[in-house]
Design a protein around this motif. Structure first.
Motif, mmCIF file in Angstrom:
data_model
loop_
_atom_site.group_PDB
_atom_site.id
_atom_site.type_symbol
_atom_site.label_atom_id
_atom_site.label_comp_id
_atom_site.label_asym_id
_atom_site.label_seq_id
_atom_site.Cartn_x
_atom_site.Cartn_y
_atom_site.Cartn_z
ATOM 1 N N ARG A 1 -3.234 21.876 -7.979
ATOM 2 C CA ARG A 1 -2.242 21.334 -7.101
ATOM 3 C C ARG A 1 -0.926 21.118 -8.103
ATOM 4 O O ARG A 1 -0.844 20.516 -8.944
ATOM 5 C CB ARG A 1 -2.584 19.824 -6.460
ATOM 6 N N PRO A 2 0.059 21.969 -7.699
ATOM 7 C CA PRO A 2 1.237 21.989 -8.352
ATOM 8 C C PRO A 2 1.937 20.524 -8.575
ATOM 9 O O PRO A 2 2.028 19.486 -7.629
ATOM 10 C CB PRO A 2 2.231 22.955 -7.543
ATOM 11 N N LYS A 3 2.453 20.582 -9.920
ATOM 12 C CA LYS A 3 3.372 19.534 -10.292
ATOM 13 C C LYS A 3 4.950 19.689 -10.309
ATOM 14 O O LYS A 3 5.120 20.950 -10.469
ATOM 15 C CB LYS A 3 2.999 18.709 -11.381
ATOM 16 N N GLY A 4 5.750 18.763 -10.106
ATOM 17 C CA GLY A 4 7.002 18.946 -10.052
ATOM 18 C C GLY A 4 7.698 19.038 -8.763
ATOM 19 O O GLY A 4 7.284 18.381 -7.972
ATOM 20 N N ILE A 5 8.886 19.667 -8.658
ATOM 21 C CA ILE A 5 9.587 19.400 -7.365
ATOM 22 C C ILE A 5 9.401 21.019 -6.793
ATOM 23 O O ILE A 5 9.475 21.875 -7.257
ATOM 24 C CB ILE A 5 11.244 19.637 -7.721
ATOM 25 N N ALA A 6 9.097 20.916 -5.327
ATOM 26 C CA ALA A 6 8.798 22.061 -4.490
ATOM 27 C C ALA A 6 10.172 22.917 -4.226
ATOM 28 O O ALA A 6 11.279 22.264 -3.918
ATOM 29 C CB ALA A 6 8.098 21.866 -3.306
ATOM 30 N N GLY A 7 10.440 24.141 -4.062
ATOM 31 C CA GLY A 7 11.443 24.906 -3.617
ATOM 32 C C GLY A 7 11.867 24.543 -2.373
ATOM 33 O O GLY A 7 13.048 24.322 -2.174
ATOM 34 N N THR B 1 20.034 20.133 -12.463
ATOM 35 C CA THR B 1 20.303 19.959 -11.188
ATOM 36 C C THR B 1 19.312 19.065 -10.433
ATOM 37 O O THR B 1 19.666 18.666 -9.322
ATOM 38 C CB THR B 1 20.622 21.363 -10.544
ATOM 39 N N LEU B 2 17.963 18.723 -10.839
ATOM 40 C CA LEU B 2 16.921 18.302 -10.239
ATOM 41 C C LEU B 2 16.552 16.781 -10.559
ATOM 42 O O LEU B 2 17.293 16.393 -11.565
ATOM 43 C CB LEU B 2 15.726 18.946 -10.528
ATOM 44 N N PRO B 3 16.264 16.035 -9.776
ATOM 45 C CA PRO B 3 15.847 14.793 -9.976
ATOM 46 C C PRO B 3 15.057 14.612 -11.148
ATOM 47 O O PRO B 3 14.088 15.402 -11.757
ATOM 48 C CB PRO B 3 15.365 14.116 -8.615
ATOM 49 N N GLY B 4 14.866 13.417 -11.679
ATOM 50 C CA GLY B 4 14.261 12.939 -12.802
ATOM 51 C C GLY B 4 12.865 13.259 -12.684
ATOM 52 O O GLY B 4 11.864 13.336 -13.595
ATOM 53 N N LYS B 5 12.202 12.947 -11.328
ATOM 54 C CA LYS B 5 10.866 13.271 -11.145
ATOM 55 C C LYS B 5 10.222 14.736 -11.587
ATOM 56 O O LYS B 5 9.128 14.954 -11.649
ATOM 57 C CB LYS B 5 10.490 12.965 -9.982
ATOM 58 N N ALA B 6 11.229 15.539 -11.776
ATOM 59 C CA ALA B 6 10.843 17.014 -12.073
ATOM 60 C C ALA B 6 10.443 16.905 -13.621
ATOM 61 O O ALA B 6 9.654 17.846 -14.009
ATOM 62 C CB ALA B 6 12.050 18.101 -11.829
ATOM 63 N N ILE B 7 10.645 15.952 -14.335
ATOM 64 C CA ILE B 7 10.399 15.880 -15.773
ATOM 65 C C ILE B 7 9.244 15.137 -15.845
ATOM 66 O O ILE B 7 9.191 13.684 -15.611
ATOM 67 C CB ILE B 7 11.367 15.166 -16.556
#
Length: 375
Positions: free
Chosen positions: A268-274, A192-198
Motif C-alpha cells: 500500500r503506497p505511502k505519501g500523497i496521492a496524485g 509544495t506538498l503538506p507535511g504528511k508527505a514527509i
C-alpha cells in the motif's frame, strides 16, 4: 501481430546482441552467455542485480577488444533513449572522478577499485525469433535488465542509474550533475506538498528495497555490506574495510526501529496521492516520472499511458531534509510502479535512483504466462 513499437525495439536489440556475440571468441562467449530465461531456479542468475562495485556477472570491458566494446555499447544503446545512454556513459566515466576523489587507491579486493572497465554484459538465451531471451548490463551505479518474449520487449526493470559524485565541478564554474533533474523536480514537488508527505525527518542510508529480486511487505534497508555478490572478500583486511564503511553509513543515518518502520516498503503506497494534488503539483509529478520512464526508448516508455486517472493512483513520499545539499530520500509508488531515490552518502553527494515494476521485474509475471501457454 504487426510491427508494434515493442517488437521493433526487440528486433533492434536482437540484431545488436547477435552482432556482439559473433565478434567474441568461444572463450569469451562462455562468459558472455547465460541460461535462457525460464522463471524457475535455472533463471536465478539473470534475476540477480547489483549497484555496488561488485561482480555483476558477464563479460567486462577489460575482457574485450575495442571493436567488441563498441558492439557492446551499441547493444546497450538499443535499450536506452539518447538521454539515457548519455547518462549511463557519463556514470561509467565518473569512476575516474571517484578514483581521484579517493586518492587513486585500490579498493574492494580489486586491482582498481573504481574502474570504468569493470562493467559487465551478459546475454541470456538466443537473441531473436519467438523464444525467450534477454540481456543485462551492470557495474557500479548502473543496472539495466531487459527481457524479450515472442519477439516483443516485455520488461525493462529493474532500471538503476546512480552518480558518485552526484555533483562535480567543471571549468568556468559549471557543474556536472547527471541526475540533477531527477533530484530537483522531486524537491520542487515536496516544497509544495503538506507535511504528511514527509515520512521521516531522517533519510535512510540507501534504498529501502535495496537490490532484492522480489519485494515484500516490511522490506527494510539492507546495510551496504550485504549488497555484494559474495558474502565476504577473500582478503580479511578488505572485508574489514567494507564492514567499517557500512557501519559508518548506518551510524550516520542513525535510524531507529521506529524510523525503519516509518519507511519500510509496503504494498500500500505511502505519501500523497496524485489525486490529492493540484495541477501544478501533478505537472511536477509527471515531469519527475519522465526522468525515469525517459531512460528507455520513447517507443517503449510507459509515460504516455499515464493519463489523469493513472496519475491519481501514484503516491509521492519523502524522508530527510528538503534543503539542497542535505541527505534525503523519496519514493514514488503506484500500480505496477516503484521508484526510489536517495542521496545521503558522501555528505549527500552520492545519488541512487531506481525504477521498478513490482509485478513484473525481470518479466517474471509474463514468464509465468508464457510457461502456461507453451508447456
Amino acid at each position: 501481430m504487426g510491427d508494434s513499437p515493442r517488437r521493433q525495439v526487440a528486433a533492434t536489440m536482437a540484431e545488436a546482441a547477435q552482432a556482439w556475440l559473433e565478434l567474441l571468441t568461444d572463450q569469451q562467449r562462455e562468459i558472455a552467455r547465460g541460461m535462457p530465461p525460464a522463471g524457475d531456479a535455472s533463471d536465478n542468475e539473470r534475476r540477480r542485480w547489483f549497484y555496488t562495485p561488485t561482480d555483476h556477472g558477464g563479460l567486462t570491458f577489460h575482457q574485450q577488444g575495442p571493436a567488441q566494446q563498441r558492439a557492446a555499447m551499441r547493444l546497450l544503446s538499443t535499450g536506452l533513449s539518447r538521454a539515457g545512454y548519455v547518462t549511463v556513459a557519463t556514470t561509467i566515466g565518473l569512476e575516474n572522478i571517484l578514483d581521484h576523489t579517493e586518492g587513486f587507491t585500490a579498493r574492494f579486493d580489486r586491482e582498481r577499485g573504481r574502474d570504468p572497465g569493470l562493467y559487465y554484459l551478459r546475454v541470456f538465451g538466443e537473441p531473436g525469433g519467438d523464444g525467450l531471451w534477454g540481456w543485462r548490463f551492470g557495474g557500479h551505479h548502473v543496472s539495466l535488465n531487459n527481457l524479450v518474449a515472442d519477439g516483443e520487449l516485455i520488461s525493462t526493470t529493474p532500471c538503476f542509474m546512480g552518480a558518485d559524485p552526484a555533483s562535480s565541478e567543471l571549468l568556468g564554474g559549471a557543474v556536472s550533475r547527471p541526475l540533477g533533474r531527477v533530484e530537483d523536480l522531486a524537491r520542487d514537488l515536496i516544497g509544495t506538498l503538506p507535511g504528511k508527505a514527509i515520512l521521516s525527518p531522517k533519510a535512510p542510508s540507501d534504498f529501502v528495497t535495496a537490490n532484492r529480486t522480489l519485494l515484500s511487505d516490511g522490506d527494510r534497508v539492507i546495510p551496504l555490506v550485504g549488497i555484494w555478490r559474495d558474502d565476504r572478500f577473500p582478503d580479511p583486511v578488505e572485508q574489514a574495510r567494507l564492514q567499517a564503511a557500512s557501519d559508518r553509513i548506518d551510524a550516520a543515518a542513525a535510524y531507529t526501529d521506529a524510523d525503519h518502520q516509518a519507511l519500510e516498503y509496503t504494498d500500500r503506497p505511502k505519501g500523497i496521492a496524485g489525486a490529492a494534488m493540484d495541477d501544478q503539483q501533478r505537472d511536477l509529478l509527471r515531469a519527475l516520472l519522465g526522468t525515469y520512464f525517459g531512460r528507455v526508448p520513447d517507443a517503449v516508455s510507459p509515460l504516455a499511458g499515464y493519463d489523469d486517472a493513472a496519475l491519481d493512483a501514484v503516491h509521492f513520499a519523502w524522508a530527510g531534509s528538503t534543503e539542497p545539499g542535505a541527505p534525503h530520500y523519496y519514493r514514488v509508488q503506484g500500480p505496477r510502479l516503484l521508484i526510489e531515490w536517495d542521496n545521503t552518502q558522501r555528505n549527500a553527494n552520492h545519488a541512487h535512483s531506481v525504477w521498478r515494476d513490482p509485478a513484473n521485474d525481470f518479466g517474471l509475471d509474463v514468464l509465468a504466462e508464457h510457461r502456461q501457454r507453451h508447456h
